[in-house]
Scaffold this active site. Structure first.
Site, PDB file in Angstrom:
ATOM      1  N   HIS A   2      12.695  -2.407   2.319  1.00  0.00           N
ATOM      2  CA  HIS A   2      12.092  -1.117   2.637  1.00  0.00           C
ATOM      3  C   HIS A   2      13.005  -0.033   2.101  1.00  0.00           C
ATOM      4  O   HIS A   2      14.236  -0.155   2.168  1.00  0.00           O
ATOM      5  CB  HIS A   2      11.929  -0.926   4.152  1.00  0.00           C
ATOM      6  CG  HIS A   2      11.073  -1.984   4.765  1.00  0.00           C
ATOM      7  ND1 HIS A   2       9.709  -1.996   4.629  1.00  0.00           N
ATOM      8  CD2 HIS A   2      11.397  -3.087   5.474  1.00  0.00           C
ATOM      9  CE1 HIS A   2       9.225  -3.067   5.239  1.00  0.00           C
ATOM     10  NE2 HIS A   2      10.229  -3.745   5.759  1.00  0.00           N
ATOM     11  N   LEU A   3      12.394   1.023   1.616  1.00  0.00           N
ATOM     12  CA  LEU A   3      13.169   2.173   1.150  1.00  0.00           C
ATOM     13  C   LEU A   3      13.819   2.872   2.340  1.00  0.00           C
ATOM     14  O   LEU A   3      15.002   3.215   2.321  1.00  0.00           O
ATOM     15  CB  LEU A   3      12.241   3.155   0.428  1.00  0.00           C
ATOM     16  CG  LEU A   3      11.599   2.626  -0.854  1.00  0.00           C
ATOM     17  CD1 LEU A   3      10.190   3.146  -1.003  1.00  0.00           C
ATOM     18  CD2 LEU A   3      12.456   3.024  -2.036  1.00  0.00           C
ATOM     19  N   HIS A  54       3.965  -4.407   9.185  1.00  0.00           N
ATOM     20  CA  HIS A  54       3.877  -4.270  10.642  1.00  0.00           C
ATOM     21  C   HIS A  54       2.567  -4.804  11.221  1.00  0.00           C
ATOM     22  O   HIS A  54       2.355  -4.749  12.423  1.00  0.00           O
ATOM     23  CB  HIS A  54       4.044  -2.788  11.019  1.00  0.00           C
ATOM     24  CG  HIS A  54       5.121  -2.092  10.243  1.00  0.00           C
ATOM     25  ND1 HIS A  54       6.441  -2.487  10.315  1.00  0.00           N
ATOM     26  CD2 HIS A  54       5.084  -1.075   9.329  1.00  0.00           C
ATOM     27  CE1 HIS A  54       7.165  -1.718   9.506  1.00  0.00           C
ATOM     28  NE2 HIS A  54       6.366  -0.862   8.897  1.00  0.00           N
ATOM     29  N   GLU A  96      12.758  -9.278   2.291  1.00  0.00           N
ATOM     30  CA  GLU A  96      11.945  -8.115   2.695  1.00  0.00           C
ATOM     31  C   GLU A  96      12.728  -6.848   2.372  1.00  0.00           C
ATOM     32  O   GLU A  96      13.912  -6.758   2.726  1.00  0.00           O
ATOM     33  CB  GLU A  96      11.683  -8.232   4.209  1.00  0.00           C
ATOM     34  CG  GLU A  96      10.993  -7.028   4.806  1.00  0.00           C
ATOM     35  CD  GLU A  96      10.821  -7.166   6.329  1.00  0.00           C
ATOM     36  OE1 GLU A  96      11.082  -8.253   6.884  1.00  0.00           O
ATOM     37  OE2 GLU A  96      10.436  -6.159   6.942  1.00  0.00           O
ATOM     38  N   ARG A 113       4.997  11.100  -2.348  1.00  0.00           N
ATOM     39  CA  ARG A 113       4.715  10.770  -0.950  1.00  0.00           C
ATOM     40  C   ARG A 113       5.939  11.022  -0.076  1.00  0.00           C
ATOM     41  O   ARG A 113       6.981  10.394  -0.290  1.00  0.00           O
ATOM     42  CB  ARG A 113       4.350   9.290  -0.899  1.00  0.00           C
ATOM     43  CG  ARG A 113       4.201   8.725   0.470  1.00  0.00           C
ATOM     44  CD  ARG A 113       4.187   7.205   0.434  1.00  0.00           C
ATOM     45  NE  ARG A 113       3.913   6.693   1.750  1.00  0.00           N
ATOM     46  CZ  ARG A 113       4.173   5.458   2.147  1.00  0.00           C
ATOM     47  NH1 ARG A 113       4.711   4.601   1.296  1.00  0.00           N
ATOM     48  NH2 ARG A 113       3.911   5.089   3.360  1.00  0.00           N
ATOM     49  N   ALA A 123       2.998  -0.735   4.921  1.00  0.00           N
ATOM     50  CA  ALA A 123       2.506  -0.774   6.301  1.00  0.00           C
ATOM     51  C   ALA A 123       2.028  -2.174   6.721  1.00  0.00           C
ATOM     52  O   ALA A 123       2.009  -2.484   7.915  1.00  0.00           O
ATOM     53  CB  ALA A 123       1.377   0.243   6.473  1.00  0.00           C
ATOM     54  N   ASN A 140       8.128  -5.549  -0.642  1.00  0.00           N
ATOM     55  CA  ASN A 140       7.981  -4.373   0.204  1.00  0.00           C
ATOM     56  C   ASN A 140       6.498  -4.290   0.533  1.00  0.00           C
ATOM     57  O   ASN A 140       5.703  -3.811  -0.283  1.00  0.00           O
ATOM     58  CB  ASN A 140       8.456  -3.102  -0.507  1.00  0.00           C
ATOM     59  CG  ASN A 140       8.361  -1.879   0.411  1.00  0.00           C
ATOM     60  OD1 ASN A 140       7.806  -1.959   1.508  1.00  0.00           O
ATOM     61  ND2 ASN A 140       8.898  -0.755  -0.031  1.00  0.00           N
ATOM     62  N   ASP A 198       1.849 -15.779   7.031  1.00  0.00           N
ATOM     63  CA  ASP A 198       1.398 -17.154   6.774  1.00  0.00           C
ATOM     64  C   ASP A 198       1.557 -17.536   5.307  1.00  0.00           C
ATOM     65  O   ASP A 198       1.948 -18.666   4.992  1.00  0.00           O
ATOM     66  CB  ASP A 198      -0.072 -17.314   7.187  1.00  0.00           C
ATOM     67  CG  ASP A 198      -0.263 -17.374   8.696  1.00  0.00           C
ATOM     68  OD1 ASP A 198       0.746 -17.470   9.426  1.00  0.00           O
ATOM     69  OD2 ASP A 198      -1.420 -17.320   9.147  1.00  0.00           O
ATOM     70  N   ARG A 207      12.798   5.097  12.632  1.00  0.00           N
ATOM     71  CA  ARG A 207      11.518   5.795  12.603  1.00  0.00           C
ATOM     72  C   ARG A 207      10.640   5.413  13.809  1.00  0.00           C
ATOM     73  O   ARG A 207      11.148   4.917  14.798  1.00  0.00           O
ATOM     74  CB  ARG A 207      10.842   5.502  11.257  1.00  0.00           C
ATOM     75  CG  ARG A 207      11.721   5.916  10.066  1.00  0.00           C
ATOM     76  CD  ARG A 207      11.058   5.623   8.740  1.00  0.00           C
ATOM     77  NE  ARG A 207       9.833   6.399   8.581  1.00  0.00           N
ATOM     78  CZ  ARG A 207       8.898   6.115   7.667  1.00  0.00           C
ATOM     79  NH1 ARG A 207       9.071   5.086   6.828  1.00  0.00           N
ATOM     80  NH2 ARG A 207       7.807   6.852   7.569  1.00  0.00           N
ATOM     81  N   TYR A 258      11.095   9.074   1.387  1.00  0.00           N
ATOM     82  CA  TYR A 258      11.100   8.027   0.363  1.00  0.00           C
ATOM     83  C   TYR A 258      11.790   8.426  -0.943  1.00  0.00           C
ATOM     84  O   TYR A 258      11.944   7.586  -1.826  1.00  0.00           O
ATOM     85  CB  TYR A 258       9.660   7.584   0.078  1.00  0.00           C
ATOM     86  CG  TYR A 258       8.985   6.965   1.275  1.00  0.00           C
ATOM     87  CD1 TYR A 258       9.459   5.779   1.819  1.00  0.00           C
ATOM     88  CD2 TYR A 258       7.887   7.576   1.888  1.00  0.00           C
ATOM     89  CE1 TYR A 258       8.861   5.207   2.932  1.00  0.00           C
ATOM     90  CE2 TYR A 258       7.274   7.014   3.002  1.00  0.00           C
ATOM     91  CZ  TYR A 258       7.767   5.829   3.515  1.00  0.00           C
ATOM     92  OH  TYR A 258       7.179   5.264   4.613  1.00  0.00           O
ATOM     93  N   PRO A 279       0.783  -1.226   0.000  1.00  0.00           N
ATOM     94  CA  PRO A 279       0.000   0.000   0.000  1.00  0.00           C
ATOM     95  C   PRO A 279       0.824   1.290   0.000  1.00  0.00           C
ATOM     96  O   PRO A 279       1.872   1.363   0.638  1.00  0.00           O
ATOM     97  CB  PRO A 279      -0.826  -0.098   1.293  1.00  0.00           C
ATOM     98  CG  PRO A 279      -0.077  -1.052   2.151  1.00  0.00           C
ATOM     99  CD  PRO A 279       0.555  -2.034   1.212  1.00  0.00           C
ATOM    100  N   ASN A 280       0.317   2.231  -0.745  1.00  0.00           N
ATOM    101  CA  ASN A 280       0.845   3.603  -0.830  1.00  0.00           C
ATOM    102  C   ASN A 280       2.141   3.714  -1.636  1.00  0.00           C
ATOM    103  O   ASN A 280       2.614   4.827  -1.886  1.00  0.00           O
ATOM    104  CB  ASN A 280       1.031   4.217   0.573  1.00  0.00           C
ATOM    105  CG  ASN A 280      -0.270   4.273   1.341  1.00  0.00           C
ATOM    106  OD1 ASN A 280      -1.255   4.788   0.814  1.00  0.00           O
ATOM    107  ND2 ASN A 280      -0.313   3.737   2.542  1.00  0.00           N
TER     108      ASN A 280
HETATM  109  C1  DQA Z   1       8.138   1.176   3.886  1.00  0.00           C
HETATM  110  C2  DQA Z   1       8.207   1.391   5.409  1.00  0.00           C
HETATM  111  C3  DQA Z   1       6.846   1.144   6.039  1.00  0.00           C
HETATM  112  O1  DQA Z   1       6.933   1.349   7.447  1.00  0.00           O
HETATM  113  C4  DQA Z   1       5.809   2.098   5.471  1.00  0.00           C
HETATM  114  O2  DQA Z   1       4.556   1.815   6.012  1.00  0.00           O
HETATM  115  C5  DQA Z   1       5.785   2.072   3.988  1.00  0.00           C
HETATM  116  C6  DQA Z   1       7.048   2.022   3.257  1.00  0.00           C
HETATM  117  C7  DQA Z   1       9.470   1.539   3.194  1.00  0.00           C
HETATM  118  O3  DQA Z   1       9.653   1.130   2.052  1.00  0.00           O
HETATM  119  O4  DQA Z   1      10.288   2.248   3.774  1.00  0.00           O
HETATM  120  O5  DQA Z   1       4.731   2.179   3.371  1.00  0.00           O
HETATM  121  O6  DQA Z   1       7.873  -0.192   3.637  1.00  0.00           O
END
Ligand code: DQA
Length: 149
Positions: free
Chosen positions: A100-101, A80, A98, A18, A77, A74, A87, A107, A23, A10-11
């Site tokens: 993350h940017l 978390h 996994e 954003r 959210a 990635n 699963d 954070r 990011y 998401p997002n």
């Molecule tokens: C993220 C970190 C997550 O905590 C956040 O909710 C994101 C982006 C990252 O790529 O840094 O949406 O996965």
């Protein structure tokens, strides 16, 4: 050619606009272009996708079984919050990385726990868009070792 699913949650479709101070300015399309080049150099093919829906990510993880040798994820959210993603990754048993940017450990404390990490081979965070390229390097290493074994 071995195929790797690169799944975005998401997002992440809003990358570029954003919170650019966190990011960066590159869009998700830019990230995909970088991943295409990196995969080509490593002799891998990729399937790059984004969704805002948790269930769709679950379905794509299931789809990866049979279509991909590994998964780079990635989960945004959902990282978390999602026992369902934990699963699903456990169920398909493909090597997963996994990404993350941002450096989630720098954070808010709610970003310090991940449901993905316990079922991932490794975690890469904090390198901006380069996190994805590093993950592809890592996946290439995992798949090479698997082939030899
Ligand atoms: C993220 C970190 C997550 O905590 C956040 O909710 C994101 C982006 C990252 O790529 O840094 O949406 O996965």
């Amino acid at each position: 050619m071995e195929n790797v699913f690169i799944l975005n949650g998401p997002n992440l479709n809003l990358l570029g606009t954003r919170e650019p101070e966190i990011y960066g300015a590159e869009t998700l399309a830019d990230v995909e272009t970088r991943c295409d080049s990196k995969a080509l150099a490593l002799g891998l093919s990729i399937e790059f996708r984004q969704t805002n829906l948790e269930g769709e990510l679950v379905n794509w993880i299931h789809e990866a079984r049979g279509k991909a040798s590994g998964i780079i994820i990635n989960a945004g959210a959902y990282t978390h919050t999602s026992v369902a993603l934990h699963d699903a990754l456990k169920a398909v048993g493909l090597p997963a990385i996994e990404v993350h940017l941002s450096n989630v450990y720098k954070r808010e404390s709610f970003r310090h726990h991940s449901y993905i990490s316990p079922v991932a081979r490794g975690v890469i965070c904090g390198f901006g868009v380069q996190s994805y390229e590093l993950a592809l390097d890592g996946m290439s290493g995992i798949l090479k070792t698997k082939r030899k074994g």
